[in-house]
Design a protein around this motif. Sequence first.
Motif, PDB file in Angstrom:
ATOM      1  N   ASP A   9       0.834  -1.201   0.000  1.00  0.00           N
ATOM      2  CA  ASP A   9       0.000   0.000   0.000  1.00  0.00           C
ATOM      3  C   ASP A   9       0.869   1.253   0.000  1.00  0.00           C
ATOM      4  O   ASP A   9       1.636   1.487   0.937  1.00  0.00           O
ATOM      5  CB  ASP A   9      -0.913  -0.017   1.241  1.00  0.00           C
ATOM      6  N   PHE A  10       0.722   2.052  -1.037  1.00  0.00           N
ATOM      7  CA  PHE A  10       1.416   3.340  -1.126  1.00  0.00           C
ATOM      8  C   PHE A  10       0.470   4.502  -0.818  1.00  0.00           C
ATOM      9  O   PHE A  10       0.806   5.653  -1.068  1.00  0.00           O
ATOM     10  CB  PHE A  10       2.034   3.520  -2.514  1.00  0.00           C
ATOM     11  N   GLY A  11      -0.715   4.184  -0.294  1.00  0.00           N
ATOM     12  CA  GLY A  11      -1.627   5.231   0.154  1.00  0.00           C
ATOM     13  C   GLY A  11      -2.815   5.500  -0.736  1.00  0.00           C
ATOM     14  O   GLY A  11      -3.559   6.456  -0.521  1.00  0.00           O
ATOM     15  N   SER A  12      -3.057   4.673  -1.749  1.00  0.00           N
ATOM     16  CA  SER A  12      -4.168   4.911  -2.663  1.00  0.00           C
ATOM     17  C   SER A  12      -5.514   4.673  -1.992  1.00  0.00           C
ATOM     18  O   SER A  12      -5.654   3.765  -1.167  1.00  0.00           O
ATOM     19  CB  SER A  12      -4.059   3.981  -3.873  1.00  0.00           C
ATOM     20  N   GLN A  13      -6.497   5.469  -2.388  1.00  0.00           N
ATOM     21  CA  GLN A  13      -7.857   5.255  -1.884  1.00  0.00           C
ATOM     22  C   GLN A  13      -8.445   3.946  -2.419  1.00  0.00           C
ATOM     23  O   GLN A  13      -9.456   3.455  -1.909  1.00  0.00           O
ATOM     24  CB  GLN A  13      -8.752   6.422  -2.298  1.00  0.00           C
ATOM     25  N   TYR A  14      -7.839   3.387  -3.460  1.00  0.00           N
ATOM     26  CA  TYR A  14      -8.373   2.177  -4.092  1.00  0.00           C
ATOM     27  C   TYR A  14      -7.718   0.885  -3.593  1.00  0.00           C
ATOM     28  O   TYR A  14      -8.077  -0.200  -4.062  1.00  0.00           O
ATOM     29  CB  TYR A  14      -8.172   2.237  -5.611  1.00  0.00           C
ATOM     30  N   PRO A  53      -1.443   8.810  -3.820  1.00  0.00           N
ATOM     31  CA  PRO A  53      -1.698  10.225  -4.101  1.00  0.00           C
ATOM     32  C   PRO A  53      -0.397  10.995  -4.357  1.00  0.00           C
ATOM     33  O   PRO A  53      -0.426  12.159  -4.751  1.00  0.00           O
ATOM     34  CB  PRO A  53      -2.381  10.713  -2.819  1.00  0.00           C
ATOM     35  N   CYS A  54       0.747  10.353  -4.141  1.00  0.00           N
ATOM     36  CA  CYS A  54       2.048  11.006  -4.296  1.00  0.00           C
ATOM     37  C   CYS A  54       2.530  10.927  -5.743  1.00  0.00           C
ATOM     38  O   CYS A  54       1.980  10.201  -6.567  1.00  0.00           O
ATOM     39  CB  CYS A  54       3.086  10.357  -3.379  1.00  0.00           C
ATOM     40  N   SER A  55       3.580  11.655  -6.031  1.00  0.00           N
ATOM     41  CA  SER A  55       4.237  11.599  -7.334  1.00  0.00           C
ATOM     42  C   SER A  55       5.613  10.976  -7.167  1.00  0.00           C
ATOM     43  O   SER A  55       6.347  11.311  -6.224  1.00  0.00           O
ATOM     44  CB  SER A  55       4.386  13.011  -7.924  1.00  0.00           C
ATOM     45  N   VAL A  56       5.981  10.066  -8.075  1.00  0.00           N
ATOM     46  CA  VAL A  56       7.299   9.433  -7.981  1.00  0.00           C
ATOM     47  C   VAL A  56       8.411  10.461  -8.179  1.00  0.00           C
ATOM     48  O   VAL A  56       9.566  10.201  -7.855  1.00  0.00           O
ATOM     49  CB  VAL A  56       7.467   8.288  -9.005  1.00  0.00           C
ATOM     50  N   ARG A  57       8.073  11.650  -8.709  1.00  0.00           N
ATOM     51  CA  ARG A  57       9.070  12.684  -8.932  1.00  0.00           C
ATOM     52  C   ARG A  57       9.453  13.421  -7.646  1.00  0.00           C
ATOM     53  O   ARG A  57      10.470  14.106  -7.595  1.00  0.00           O
ATOM     54  CB  ARG A  57       8.546  13.696  -9.957  1.00  0.00           C
ATOM     55  N   ASP A  58       8.615  13.287  -6.609  1.00  0.00           N
ATOM     56  CA  ASP A  58       8.901  13.967  -5.336  1.00  0.00           C
ATOM     57  C   ASP A  58      10.003  13.238  -4.579  1.00  0.00           C
ATOM     58  O   ASP A  58      10.038  11.998  -4.538  1.00  0.00           O
ATOM     59  CB  ASP A  58       7.641  14.030  -4.471  1.00  0.00           C
ATOM     60  N   GLU A  59      10.883  14.001  -3.962  1.00  0.00           N
ATOM     61  CA  GLU A  59      12.007  13.407  -3.228  1.00  0.00           C
ATOM     62  C   GLU A  59      11.550  12.519  -2.078  1.00  0.00           C
ATOM     63  O   GLU A  59      12.169  11.501  -1.773  1.00  0.00           O
ATOM     64  CB  GLU A  59      12.928  14.515  -2.684  1.00  0.00           C
ATOM     65  N   ASP A  60      10.449  12.928  -1.420  1.00  0.00           N
ATOM     66  CA  ASP A  60      10.000  12.160  -0.248  1.00  0.00           C
ATOM     67  C   ASP A  60       8.870  11.195  -0.599  1.00  0.00           C
ATOM     68  O   ASP A  60       8.133  10.736   0.281  1.00  0.00           O
ATOM     69  CB  ASP A  60       9.544  13.118   0.861  1.00  0.00           C
ATOM     70  N   SER A  61       8.697  10.873  -1.874  1.00  0.00           N
ATOM     71  CA  SER A  61       7.632   9.940  -2.255  1.00  0.00           C
ATOM     72  C   SER A  61       7.969   8.537  -1.752  1.00  0.00           C
ATOM     73  O   SER A  61       9.133   8.187  -1.580  1.00  0.00           O
ATOM     74  CB  SER A  61       7.454   9.926  -3.773  1.00  0.00           C
ATOM     75  N   PRO A  62       6.965   7.719  -1.510  1.00  0.00           N
ATOM     76  CA  PRO A  62       7.213   6.372  -0.964  1.00  0.00           C
ATOM     77  C   PRO A  62       7.969   5.485  -1.949  1.00  0.00           C
ATOM     78  O   PRO A  62       7.645   5.439  -3.138  1.00  0.00           O
ATOM     79  CB  PRO A  62       5.808   5.836  -0.688  1.00  0.00           C
ATOM     80  N   ARG A  63       8.980   4.776  -1.464  1.00  0.00           N
ATOM     81  CA  ARG A  63       9.815   3.896  -2.294  1.00  0.00           C
ATOM     82  C   ARG A  63       9.950   2.538  -1.606  1.00  0.00           C
ATOM     83  O   ARG A  63       9.815   2.423  -0.390  1.00  0.00           O
ATOM     84  CB  ARG A  63      11.217   4.487  -2.491  1.00  0.00           C
ATOM     85  N   VAL A  64      10.274   1.553  -2.411  1.00  0.00           N
ATOM     86  CA  VAL A  64      10.536   0.223  -1.884  1.00  0.00           C
ATOM     87  C   VAL A  64      11.628  -0.402  -2.743  1.00  0.00           C
ATOM     88  O   VAL A  64      11.766  -0.064  -3.929  1.00  0.00           O
ATOM     89  CB  VAL A  64       9.250  -0.639  -1.902  1.00  0.00           C
ATOM     90  N   ASP A  65      12.426  -1.275  -2.152  1.00  0.00           N
ATOM     91  CA  ASP A  65      13.487  -1.962  -2.894  1.00  0.00           C
ATOM     92  C   ASP A  65      12.851  -3.023  -3.787  1.00  0.00           C
ATOM     93  O   ASP A  65      12.480  -4.111  -3.338  1.00  0.00           O
ATOM     94  CB  ASP A  65      14.470  -2.606  -1.909  1.00  0.00           C
ATOM     95  N   LEU A  66      12.711  -2.706  -5.076  1.00  0.00           N
ATOM     96  CA  LEU A  66      12.035  -3.605  -6.016  1.00  0.00           C
ATOM     97  C   LEU A  66      12.787  -4.908  -6.229  1.00  0.00           C
ATOM     98  O   LEU A  66      12.204  -5.909  -6.663  1.00  0.00           O
ATOM     99  CB  LEU A  66      11.841  -2.894  -7.353  1.00  0.00           C
ATOM    100  N   ASN A  67      14.076  -4.921  -5.919  1.00  0.00           N
ATOM    101  CA  ASN A  67      14.864  -6.137  -6.107  1.00  0.00           C
ATOM    102  C   ASN A  67      14.465  -7.256  -5.151  1.00  0.00           C
ATOM    103  O   ASN A  67      14.857  -8.407  -5.340  1.00  0.00           O
ATOM    104  CB  ASN A  67      16.356  -5.830  -5.962  1.00  0.00           C
ATOM    105  N   LYS A  68      13.693  -6.905  -4.121  1.00  0.00           N
ATOM    106  CA  LYS A  68      13.190  -7.943  -3.210  1.00  0.00           C
ATOM    107  C   LYS A  68      12.203  -8.858  -3.915  1.00  0.00           C
ATOM    108  O   LYS A  68      11.964  -9.991  -3.485  1.00  0.00           O
ATOM    109  CB  LYS A  68      12.498  -7.291  -2.002  1.00  0.00           C
ATOM    110  N   PHE A  69      11.581  -8.354  -5.012  1.00  0.00           N
ATOM    111  CA  PHE A  69      10.529  -9.112  -5.684  1.00  0.00           C
ATOM    112  C   PHE A  69      10.884  -9.474  -7.129  1.00  0.00           C
ATOM    113  O   PHE A  69      10.555 -10.562  -7.592  1.00  0.00           O
ATOM    114  CB  PHE A  69       9.222  -8.299  -5.706  1.00  0.00           C
ATOM    115  N   ARG A  70      11.514  -8.557  -7.844  1.00  0.00           N
ATOM    116  CA  ARG A  70      11.769  -8.777  -9.265  1.00  0.00           C
ATOM    117  C   ARG A  70      12.543 -10.064  -9.525  1.00  0.00           C
ATOM    118  O   ARG A  70      13.468 -10.400  -8.794  1.00  0.00           O
ATOM    119  CB  ARG A  70      12.552  -7.604  -9.851  1.00  0.00           C
TER     120      ARG A  70
END
Length: 509
Positions: A9-14, A53-70
């Motif tokens: 969850d990255f905070g979406s209402q959906y 609701p955030c933008s990936v362009r924002d410095e403080d936007s939520p991130r996760v280490d994708l290599n844990k899954f890819r």
Amino acid sequence: MTEQILILDFGSQYTQLIARRVRELNVYCEIHPYNNFPELTPNVKGVILSGSPCSVRDEDSPRVDLNKFRKTLPLLGVCYGAQLLAQELGGDVKPSQHREYGRAKLELGDPDSSLLAGLSESSQVWMSHGDTIMRAPQNFHVIASTESVKVAAFKVEDELTYGIQFHPEVTHTTEGKKLLHNFVVNICGCKQDWTSESFVEHTIEQLRKKLGNDKVVMALSGGVDSTVAATLVHHAIGQNLYCIFVDNGLLRKDEFEQVLHSYQDMGLNIKGVDSKSHFYQQLDGLSDPEAKRKAIGKSFIDIFDQEAHLIEDVKWLGQGTIYPDVIESVSVKGPSATIKSHHNVGGLPDFMKLKVVEPLNTLFKDEVRAVGRTLGIDEKILSRHPFPGPGLAIRILGDITEEKVAILQEVDAIFIGGLRKWDLYKDVWQAGAMLLPVQSVGVMGDERTYERVVALRAVTSVDGMTADWAHLPYDFLAEVSNDIINKVKGVNRVVYDISSKPPATIEWE
């Protein structure tokens, strides 16, 4: 262990809606904050990254280490999740040239894609984003586009990683359920064996192991959640479950007797406690909604604690907590701002040293009803509208008196009875009457009256998060209004609330 899909969850209402759609495929899934999720175990078959609701362009936007899954698990990024994949893997995400909200036509670029298998060449999808993937990384294969979004869906070469810039979970995406089926069943390989029958069997077995011969005490309200939870525990431990149903004097007309009788017919070990006078005493002179809620909550805990202490050697407190309550308590941004104290009286005082058992804390409301049907619970209980824990106290605006409660009980009985008579009850998610702190001039016979005003409220909804006012037939409203004014002494005017949520709430207080 049960197979599951992990939703970050990255905070979406959906986000909850994604989970509900996966569950509808008879596949278990769990929602966890992107920054606090459990270690991956073999039963996790795939991962979905939610919108935000955030933008990936924002410095403080939520991130996760994708290599844990890819390259380890199938991965699907939805909206923000797709943009995060593109940004992190070398693509370019920019503000959209125009905001992209609403319906769009999805054109398949690769009809042989496993994610899009069986979808129409052109189908309606729902967009809701302010950013767009302007340039995809070199190893991204674009599999679908819309008129204004070139990279509407993609697959990363040589791995089961996908992204889509639309929302498959909303009904406006007409083939969204098929896309999710493709990902969850065909790509992740889930068996679709998570059913209400399997849940009941597994849960009762686990409850027997956990509770053994211990005694459990539970407060019942007549509502769906507490009834289904109690029935599961009863199937596991029988008469070692002690149920308490408190009459706070704020229930619907004759509800205490009717509910108590239905529970006894179900074989539950239940005690009814008449505490009307205590609650009225604690509410005397209180008009503020929060003050009323807190007085009712404290009174309930006092009465429940008193009754629980009459049972020797109780070890557990049973509760009807459901999954949305759990999600809210660990949401990305913490619990939502308090609009009002929770409808259902919750919280365990420190002096009640009991362990808590919550057999429904992985289920959504519609799943709770399905489990109830599997358990053979009466449909009248399972289809019952939600009713606030503080009861009629928050439907009486202003201070509470026995006279006001009696008036509102009669009005409510006519309204709810009318919905049933006209076969409208099942079409309404929640309904009730409000007693307003207003008097109006009227005429009855040759006499002027100066009596109370009541407002009728009925809404349609899926989960109560949003709601629309129910468009009830004029003839029905005319009949109910006439019955109320003629039969309930002290009321001479009836109004109907046509506010939606938001901006209004379902209850008035």
